[in-house]
Design a protein around this motif. Structure first.
Motif, PDB file in Angstrom:
ATOM      1  N   VAL A 162       0.838  -1.202   0.000  1.00  0.00           N
ATOM      2  CA  VAL A 162       0.000   0.000   0.000  1.00  0.00           C
ATOM      3  C   VAL A 162       0.874   1.254   0.000  1.00  0.00           C
ATOM      4  CG1 VAL A 162      -1.687   1.336   1.324  1.00  0.00           C
ATOM      5  CG2 VAL A 162      -1.946  -1.137   1.128  1.00  0.00           C
ATOM      6  N   ALA A 163       1.929   1.239   0.813  1.00  0.00           N
ATOM      7  CA  ALA A 163       2.849   2.378   0.870  1.00  0.00           C
ATOM      8  C   ALA A 163       3.501   2.624  -0.485  1.00  0.00           C
ATOM      9  CB  ALA A 163       3.919   2.124   1.936  1.00  0.00           C
ATOM     10  N   ALA A 164       3.877   1.566  -1.166  1.00  0.00           N
ATOM     11  CA  ALA A 164       4.504   1.707  -2.483  1.00  0.00           C
ATOM     12  C   ALA A 164       3.537   2.331  -3.484  1.00  0.00           C
ATOM     13  CB  ALA A 164       4.980   0.345  -2.984  1.00  0.00           C
ATOM     14  N   ILE A 165       2.256   1.917  -3.450  1.00  0.00           N
ATOM     15  CA  ILE A 165       1.257   2.467  -4.367  1.00  0.00           C
ATOM     16  C   ILE A 165       1.007   3.946  -4.073  1.00  0.00           C
ATOM     17  CG2 ILE A 165      -1.161   2.349  -5.080  1.00  0.00           C
ATOM     18  CD1 ILE A 165      -1.031  -0.684  -4.545  1.00  0.00           C
ATOM     19  N   VAL A 166       0.817   4.273  -2.788  1.00  0.00           N
ATOM     20  CA  VAL A 166       0.596   5.677  -2.396  1.00  0.00           C
ATOM     21  C   VAL A 166       1.792   6.530  -2.779  1.00  0.00           C
ATOM     22  CG1 VAL A 166       0.247   7.235  -0.431  1.00  0.00           C
ATOM     23  CG2 VAL A 166      -0.971   5.058  -0.529  1.00  0.00           C
ATOM     24  N   MET A 167       2.990   5.986  -2.603  1.00  0.00           N
ATOM     25  CA  MET A 167       4.208   6.718  -2.938  1.00  0.00           C
ATOM     26  C   MET A 167       4.296   6.976  -4.437  1.00  0.00           C
ATOM     27  SD  MET A 167       8.050   5.809  -1.660  1.00  0.00           S
ATOM     28  CE  MET A 167       7.629   6.145   0.052  1.00  0.00           C
ATOM     29  N   LEU A 171       4.444  10.690  -5.933  1.00  0.00           N
ATOM     30  CA  LEU A 171       5.600  11.022  -6.754  1.00  0.00           C
ATOM     31  C   LEU A 171       5.177  11.497  -8.139  1.00  0.00           C
ATOM     32  CD1 LEU A 171       8.682  11.012  -6.977  1.00  0.00           C
ATOM     33  CD2 LEU A 171       8.557   8.637  -7.705  1.00  0.00           C
ATOM     34  N   THR A 172       4.190  10.836  -8.726  1.00  0.00           N
ATOM     35  CA  THR A 172       3.703  11.224 -10.048  1.00  0.00           C
ATOM     36  C   THR A 172       3.089  12.621 -10.013  1.00  0.00           C
ATOM     37  OG1 THR A 172       3.249   8.913 -10.589  1.00  0.00           O
ATOM     38  CG2 THR A 172       2.164  10.595 -11.932  1.00  0.00           C
ATOM     39  N   MET A 173       2.287  12.905  -8.991  1.00  0.00           N
ATOM     40  CA  MET A 173       1.655  14.211  -8.876  1.00  0.00           C
ATOM     41  C   MET A 173       2.678  15.324  -8.647  1.00  0.00           C
ATOM     42  SD  MET A 173      -1.549  13.737  -9.416  1.00  0.00           S
ATOM     43  CE  MET A 173      -0.947  12.514 -10.614  1.00  0.00           C
ATOM     44  N   PHE A 174       3.701  15.036  -7.844  1.00  0.00           N
ATOM     45  CA  PHE A 174       4.741  16.034  -7.585  1.00  0.00           C
ATOM     46  C   PHE A 174       5.510  16.334  -8.867  1.00  0.00           C
ATOM     47  CE2 PHE A 174       8.245  18.203  -5.666  1.00  0.00           C
ATOM     48  CZ  PHE A 174       7.783  18.652  -4.442  1.00  0.00           C
ATOM     49  N   THR A 175       5.800  15.293  -9.643  1.00  0.00           N
ATOM     50  CA  THR A 175       6.528  15.476 -10.894  1.00  0.00           C
ATOM     51  C   THR A 175       5.699  16.264 -11.907  1.00  0.00           C
ATOM     52  OG1 THR A 175       7.636  13.351 -10.522  1.00  0.00           O
ATOM     53  CG2 THR A 175       7.749  14.268 -12.735  1.00  0.00           C
ATOM     54  N   LEU A 176       4.394  15.991 -11.979  1.00  0.00           N
ATOM     55  CA  LEU A 176       3.522  16.735 -12.888  1.00  0.00           C
ATOM     56  C   LEU A 176       3.454  18.204 -12.505  1.00  0.00           C
ATOM     57  CD1 LEU A 176       0.572  14.195 -13.363  1.00  0.00           C
ATOM     58  CD2 LEU A 176       2.356  14.807 -15.011  1.00  0.00           C
ATOM     59  N   TYR A 314       2.093  20.755  -4.909  1.00  0.00           N
ATOM     60  CA  TYR A 314       3.314  20.326  -4.241  1.00  0.00           C
ATOM     61  C   TYR A 314       3.005  19.828  -2.821  1.00  0.00           C
ATOM     62  CZ  TYR A 314       6.590  22.230  -7.718  1.00  0.00           C
ATOM     63  OH  TYR A 314       7.313  22.468  -8.855  1.00  0.00           O
ATOM     64  N   VAL A 315       2.066  20.512  -2.143  1.00  0.00           N
ATOM     65  CA  VAL A 315       1.785  20.211  -0.744  1.00  0.00           C
ATOM     66  C   VAL A 315       1.115  18.851  -0.609  1.00  0.00           C
ATOM     67  CG1 VAL A 315       0.533  20.942   1.315  1.00  0.00           C
ATOM     68  CG2 VAL A 315       1.605  22.651  -0.158  1.00  0.00           C
ATOM     69  N   TRP A 316      -0.009  18.660  -1.300  1.00  0.00           N
ATOM     70  CA  TRP A 316      -0.750  17.423  -1.070  1.00  0.00           C
ATOM     71  C   TRP A 316      -0.054  16.212  -1.677  1.00  0.00           C
ATOM     72  CZ3 TRP A 316      -2.671  14.386  -4.961  1.00  0.00           C
ATOM     73  CH2 TRP A 316      -2.921  14.964  -6.207  1.00  0.00           C
ATOM     74  N   SER A 317       0.693  16.408  -2.791  1.00  0.00           N
ATOM     75  CA  SER A 317       1.446  15.284  -3.336  1.00  0.00           C
ATOM     76  C   SER A 317       2.608  14.916  -2.417  1.00  0.00           C
ATOM     77  CB  SER A 317       1.961  15.605  -4.739  1.00  0.00           C
ATOM     78  OG  SER A 317       2.751  16.782  -4.730  1.00  0.00           O
ATOM     79  N   GLY A 318       3.220  15.931  -1.798  1.00  0.00           N
ATOM     80  CA  GLY A 318       4.268  15.656  -0.821  1.00  0.00           C
ATOM     81  C   GLY A 318       3.723  14.964   0.417  1.00  0.00           C
ATOM     82  N   MET A 319       2.489  15.330   0.815  1.00  0.00           N
ATOM     83  CA  MET A 319       1.864  14.684   1.969  1.00  0.00           C
ATOM     84  C   MET A 319       1.577  13.210   1.690  1.00  0.00           C
ATOM     85  SD  MET A 319      -0.719  17.711   3.238  1.00  0.00           S
ATOM     86  CE  MET A 319      -1.463  16.693   4.511  1.00  0.00           C
ATOM     87  N   LEU A 320       1.263  12.882   0.435  1.00  0.00           N
ATOM     88  CA  LEU A 320       1.071  11.478   0.070  1.00  0.00           C
ATOM     89  C   LEU A 320       2.360  10.687   0.247  1.00  0.00           C
ATOM     90  CD1 LEU A 320      -1.178  11.629  -3.144  1.00  0.00           C
ATOM     91  CD2 LEU A 320      -1.806  10.781  -0.875  1.00  0.00           C
TER      92      LEU A 320
END
Length: 366
Positions: A162-167, A171-176, A314-320
């Motif tokens: 689950v952690a790997a999927i959330v990560m 990561l994808t959202m932060f990169t976008l 940046y904030v919510w993707s980093g929180m993920l």
């Protein structure tokens, strides 16, 4: 300094029963802090971790934010490796002389992987924002899991996956977000930092296997890995001409550039020693929690000190990503944890399948 953060072991002494026990003396940066309480020791370690690694991030972004440094980034890495090797040698002279236990062939592999993860991580800063690079480095759980399954034959629990999927999602959202806001964003940087993470995943597992098998110390692994990697870099940069071009680049402002590289290497090495001491007195989980908080603060400071656009994504993707790191550490204490609702649902599905299967079997039988 991705590879350094994976070299973590606790040196102990063997008692009368032949079992390894934690040494009584607690040192941090060659300072004896044994006489202080655990709370004071923890505070000092946290202070040094934050100070040195925050400074390391500052100098790293300061050096590699220059667009002209990309062609000579291997030369910068070469100087960084030489300084790190020298610091390791000085530490061994102060504490205990280095006695090699791991075969040179293993160190040759570790040196190549160290060269890959460090040089590619540094090069990625020429294409990506430092916060994005740092987020990628925080997500090494994914390649480490894959590498440990292949190399060490490890098995993981429900929360790890689950952690790997959330990560991956974070990561994808932060990169976008970075691709939309960063004027110098280049997808090449994503490929470069991904390759660095791949090397980091392999090196972490190879180091763990070698250190457990041969009982090698951290200082031995760091010294020989960086020494042999320096030889690799000397040959690569010499043949390719980067050695000459890098020397010319640094000769423009030699005092400033070489001072920054020295401070970068020194801060990274000192931060590593503080992390190792923190692992020793408080455990790996506490140490990783502290370093994760440090990375979050590094991202904030990067946005404050170096002008770059900011969006809430940046904030919510980093929180993920932070949530994924927490889930991964929680799974260490509860490796067999599975949500009760999921267990009930699985049993319900299984009961339906069993009933349908038994009915079909009975019909065929009749």
């Amino acid at each position: 300094m991705t590879s350094k953060e994976t070299v973590i072991s606790i040196n102990g002494t063997k008692n009368g029963n032949g079992r390894e026990s934690q040494a009584a003396t607690v040192n941090i940066l060659c300072l004896d802090i044994t006489k202080y309480s655990l709370a004071v020791q923890f505070t000092l370690c946290c202070f040094f971790v934050f100070i040195f690694y925050l400074a390391y991030g500052y100098f790293l972004e300061l050096i590699f934010s220059d667009p002209d440094v990309a062609p000579v980034s291997l030369y910068i890495t070469f100087i960084q490796f030489l300084i790190t090797m020298s610091l390791s040698h000085v530490e061994s002279a102060i504490r205990n002389p280095i006695k090699r236990k791991v075969p040179l062939r293993t160190y040759a592999i570790l040196a190549a992987l160290t060269l890959g993860t460090m040089s590619l991580s540094n090069l990625a800063l020429s294409y990506l924002n430092y916060p994005t690079q740092l987020i990628f480095k925080s997500c090494k759980l994914i390649p480490v899991m894959i590498g440990s399954i292949i190399i060490l034959g490890k098995r993981y629990g429900f929360l790890d996956y689950v952690a790997a999927i959330v990560m991956c999602v974070g990561l994808t959202m932060f990169t976008l977000a970075d691709s939309k806001t960063s004027p110098n964003f280049d997808f090449v940087g994503v490929i470069v930092i991904s390759l660095a993470l791949l090397c980091d995943a392999i090196i972490g597992n190879v180091q763990e296997k070698a250190m457990k098998q041969f009982q090698a110390t951290n200082n031995e692994v760091v010294f020989y890995s960086y020494a042999i990697a320096s030889i690799y870099l000397l040959v690569i940069t010499g043949v390719s001409g980067i050695l000459k071009n890098g020397f010319i680049y640094c000769s423009i402002e030699p005092m400033t550039i070489y001072s920054n590289i020295f401070l970068l290497s020194l801060c990274g090495y000192m931060g590593l020693q503080a992390v190792l001491t923190l692992v020793r007195i408080c455990g790996a989980t506490v140490a990783v929690t502290v370093t994760t908080m440090r990375k979050a603060l590094s991202i904030v400071i990067s946005f404050l000190l170096f002008s770059k656009p900011f969006v809430f994504q940046y904030v919510w993707s980093g929180m993920l990503v932070v949530l994924a790191i927490y889930l991964n550490h929680y799974s260490k204490k509860h490796p067999n944890y599975v949500p009760r609702a999921l267990i009930v649902f699985w049993r319900y599905v299984q009961s339906i399948y069993d009933s349908e299967y038994s009915e079909n079997v009975s019909i065929k039988t009749t």
